[in-house]
Design an enzyme around this catalytic site. Structure first.
Site, mmCIF file in Angstrom:
data_model
loop_
_atom_site.group_PDB
_atom_site.id
_atom_site.type_symbol
_atom_site.label_atom_id
_atom_site.label_comp_id
_atom_site.label_asym_id
_atom_site.label_seq_id
_atom_site.Cartn_x
_atom_site.Cartn_y
_atom_site.Cartn_z
ATOM 1 C CE LYS A 183 -4.012 -2.088 0.258
ATOM 2 N NZ LYS A 183 -5.094 -2.069 -0.807
ATOM 3 C CB SER B 299 -0.210 -7.909 -0.834
ATOM 4 O OG SER B 299 -0.937 -8.694 -0.218
ATOM 5 C CD GLU C 130 -9.948 3.758 1.137
ATOM 6 O OE1 GLU C 130 -9.723 4.775 0.854
ATOM 7 O OE2 GLU C 130 -9.272 2.971 0.423
HETATM 8 C C1 LIG Z 1 -1.534 -6.990 2.666
HETATM 9 C C2 LIG Z 1 -2.911 -6.612 1.828
HETATM 10 N N1 LIG Z 1 -3.008 -7.247 0.697
HETATM 11 C C3 LIG Z 1 -3.998 -7.176 -0.005
HETATM 12 C C4 LIG Z 1 -4.913 -6.144 0.085
HETATM 13 C C5 LIG Z 1 -6.229 -6.013 -0.898
HETATM 14 O O1 LIG Z 1 -6.295 -4.850 -1.543
HETATM 15 P P1 LIG Z 1 -5.806 -4.741 -3.261
HETATM 16 O O2 LIG Z 1 -6.793 -5.908 -3.948
HETATM 17 O O3 LIG Z 1 -6.067 -3.411 -3.628
HETATM 18 O O4 LIG Z 1 -4.375 -5.190 -3.150
HETATM 19 C C6 LIG Z 1 -4.881 -5.241 1.239
HETATM 20 C C7 LIG Z 1 -6.078 -4.289 1.691
HETATM 21 O O5 LIG Z 1 -6.012 -3.967 2.736
HETATM 22 C C8 LIG Z 1 -3.819 -5.648 2.095
HETATM 23 O O6 LIG Z 1 -3.661 -4.925 3.371
#
Ligand SMILES: Cc1ncc(COP(=O)(O)O)c(C=O)c1O
Lengths: 247, 415
Positions: B97, B387, B119
């Protein structure tokens, strides 16, 4: 000075919506917006949002709203509008919704999250034209001259001006900036000017009555509905509120 | 320029439509701000100085490039494709993020905004937003559903330490969707001096394209790293998808490499056959227009947004980013889902085998790796996006695993 009032259909019940709208006409309202409850009303503040939530929990559907419109359009003679969010219309089918809204006696539609920019994809304004529904456009103090021009091209009946930066029910002060804002709107719209968002008492009406043609009152009346649970008292208080505000 | 001049045939048209999806279905109050954002977005795409500044902070502040790690033990255990993990969890603030937060903060500075609104679901976007606010001198307000505050309490604490005001959202399902509504309303009210730092590839144009462009650094690095390590392209990319920011970040630079298969993993919750108990938009979702954009939403037949559920707050959202709806339609990206249980199993396996603590969101992607890898030959390569890291998930994981000692510790601490 004319007045447009507002209800959320089915809040707190369908029967009360019908009584309230009739009372609004008797008390002197010139137009009424019937809001179709929606789960994610992004232009609405907490008061109307909660009313939508409760109506939805009571199981109110779009078909119920159409029935209420039908019943009311036979009982009152003032124009009634549907106010709602685009997903509701989209899901029903844009053309089907417009057709049925007209058949139920709606005078026009107020859909704040369907900008003319998306018309090419949605054919919503076209459906309003086909079915002879007035297309009410919403304008705000943030709107550029280009946005005013674009909206003016498709606007009918009156232009709905949001009074200040905020959502429905948020506090407004009808100060100096209102005059130049409305003057700018008048440059682009050759229509009566309606002003809403945060209008809740006679002093507000006094502050705007020489500047605009129509006052719009929404959340303030929902608050009366919230406050008075007894149906008779509630109707009396709503009428009193409207009469006071119109003096 | 290396990043922002990149284009694909799957991009939006000039008004932000990906085929029938996307667009800008915003109330009039927000349109001028969205137009301004779009103008700045178009400008930075042609501005080498902006890209240079972005790279500078990515390197010195975020800690990029993040490692591309060969998960040897997991590869051996599953007995098929070679598994690489792109570890976004090692970024400053613990997730991908920060990439789009940094980009948007630099943009907000250009636009002379004084305040950031965000948000958050899992709190990772909120923490990253609060972090860039602290670093670049913005006031910051973060909206978070009351339900998510309970699930991700550590992140609330850190956002507050970073100086952000965290406002609990008590409406609707009290999760990410409701936090987006609340943030949009704040923006409507304060649009003159505030920038809405939206946290995924969703919402009205230009947000889906803007956040994708800031996140493409992930795939850009993977391409170079894999070239160095293996001398070739990956065969398969896997990432979890809520709005889509981490998945598009990984996939985007490979979209026109037709040999690369891509799988987006949605939250299967308690099972996609259980209505209201999952967040898989492609399992029962329908076309709709909500929160300023058109995509596939989980909703009822009247167009009211449905309840969703996932063990991971970050995947618990009813709409999918519009570019992904389009990429699915044209057959470029495949979708699957992982249940809460599968995600937990994948989490445990990754912790034990690799000594890596993936966020519960990312664990959904690993669950798909567990399904795919054994089916593929040993000379194929899967890259999975980790992620984020799991620090924030300490309470949920402890509860889900029934950790008695932790429970005792918490109870003693609260005395
Ligand atoms: C660690 C992590 N992975 C994935 C996501 C999912 O969001 P996005 O589909 O935008 O990657 C989030 C959202 O809060 C997150 O904190």
């Amino acid at each position: 000075m004319k007045l447009m009032t507002h209800v959320v259909v089915g809040y707190p019940t369908i029967a009360s919506t019908i009584q309230i709208v009739k009372a609004m006409e008797q008390a002197g309202a010139d137009y009424v917006e019937l809001q179709i409850p929606f789960s994610d009303p992004i232009a609405d503040g907490p008061t109307i949002m909660k009313a939508c939530d409760i109506a939805l929990k009571n199981g109110i559907t779009v078909r119920d709203c159409l029935k209420v419109m039908k019943t009311l359009s036979n009982k009152v003679s003032i124009p009634l509008f549907f106010m709602g969010y685009y997903n509701t219309v989209f899901h029903f089918g844009v053309d089907a919704f417009c057709k049925q809204a007209k058949a139920a006696g709606a005078y026009g539609l107020i859909i704040p999250d369907m900008p003319p920019d998306e018309e090419e994809h949605e054919h919503f304004i076209k459906a309003c034209r086909t079915h002879h529904l007035a297309q009410i456009r919403v304008i705000t103090p943030a709107s550029s001259n280009e946005r005013m021009k674009l909206n003016a091209q498709v606007a009918d009946e009156f232009v709905y001006c949001v009074s200040h930066y905020g959502v429905t029910g948020s506090n407004a002060d009808f100060k100096k900036s209102l005059k130049p804002y409305i003057a700018r709107v008048k440059k682009y719209f050759n229509l009566p000017i309606a002003l809403g968002f945060g209008i809740s008492k006679p002093s507000h009406i006094r502050a705007i009555k020489d500047i605009v043609d129509i006052a719009i009152v929404g959340s303030a009346i929902i608050k009366i509905i919230d406050k008075y649970k007894n149906p008779k008292t509630r109707i009396r208080e709503i009428k009193k509120f409207i009469q006071d505000i119109l003096i | 320029m290396k990043l922002f001049n990149f284009k694909t045939k799957y991009d939006a048209d000039n008004s932000g439509h990906f085929g029938i999806y996307g667009g800008r279905y915003a109330p009039e109050m927000l349109i001028p701000a969205l137009e301004q954002l779009e103008r700045e977005y178009v400008a930075i795409k042609k501005d080498p100085a902006f890209e240079k500044e972005f790279f500078y902070y990515l390197k010195t502040y975020v800690g990029r490039p993040s490692p591309l790690y060969f998960a040897q033990n997991l590869t051996k255990k599953l007995g098929g494709a070679k598994i690489y993990m792109k570890n976004e969890g090692l970024n400053h603030t613990g997730a991908h993020k920060i990439n789009h937060c940094l980009g948007q903060a630099l943009l907000a500075k250009r636009m002379k905004k004084k305040r950031l609104i965000a948000e958050t679901g899992a709190g990772q976007h909120g923490v990253a937003a609060a972090t860039v606010a602290a670093r670049f001198g913005f006031d910051c307000t973060v909206y978070m559903g009351e339900e998510d505050i309970k699930r991700q309490r550590p992140n609330v604490f850190w956002m507050q330490r970073l100086g952000a005001k965290v406002i609990p959202v008590m409406e609707g399902s009290r999760t990410l969707k409701d936090a987006v509504n609340a943030a949009l309303k704040d923006w409507i009210t304060n649009v003159k001096d505030s920038h809405y730092l939206l946290g995924s590839t969703l919402g009205p144009h230009p947000f889906p394209s803007l956040n994708r462009d800031f996140q493409q650094i992930v795939g850009y690095e993977v391409r170079n790293q894999l070239q160095e390590l293996e001398g070739k392209l990956p065969d398969m990319l896997i990432a979890c998808v809520s709005g889509g920011s981490n998945a598009l970040g990984l996939f985007y630079r490979f979209l026109e490499d037709e040999s690369v298969r891509m799988i987006g993993v949605e939250a299967g919750g308690e099972g996609v056959s259980k209505k209201g108990r999952h967040a898989s938009r492609f399992a029962g979702g329908t076309l709709g227009v909500v929160q300023g954009y058109k995509t596939i939403f989980l909703q009822d037949k009247e167009g009211n947004i449905a309840q969703t559920h996932s063990i991971s707050a970050g995947l618990d959202y009813p709409g999918i980013g519009p570019q992904f709806a389009y990429l699915k339609d044209v057959g470029r990206v495949e979708f699957s889902s992982a249940t809460d249980k599968e995600a937990l199993r994948a989490f445990n396996l990754t912790v034990k085998c690799e000594g890596i603590l993936p966020a519960l969101e990312s664990s959904h992607a690993i669950a798909e790796v567990i399904k795919q890898a054994p089916k593929l030959s040993k000379d194929t390569i899967i890259v999975v996006n980790i992620s984020g890291r799991a620090d924030k998930d300490i309470f949920i994981v402890a509860e889900a695993l029934g950790d008695k000692e932790w429970d005792k510790f918490i109870k003693e601490k609260s005395k």
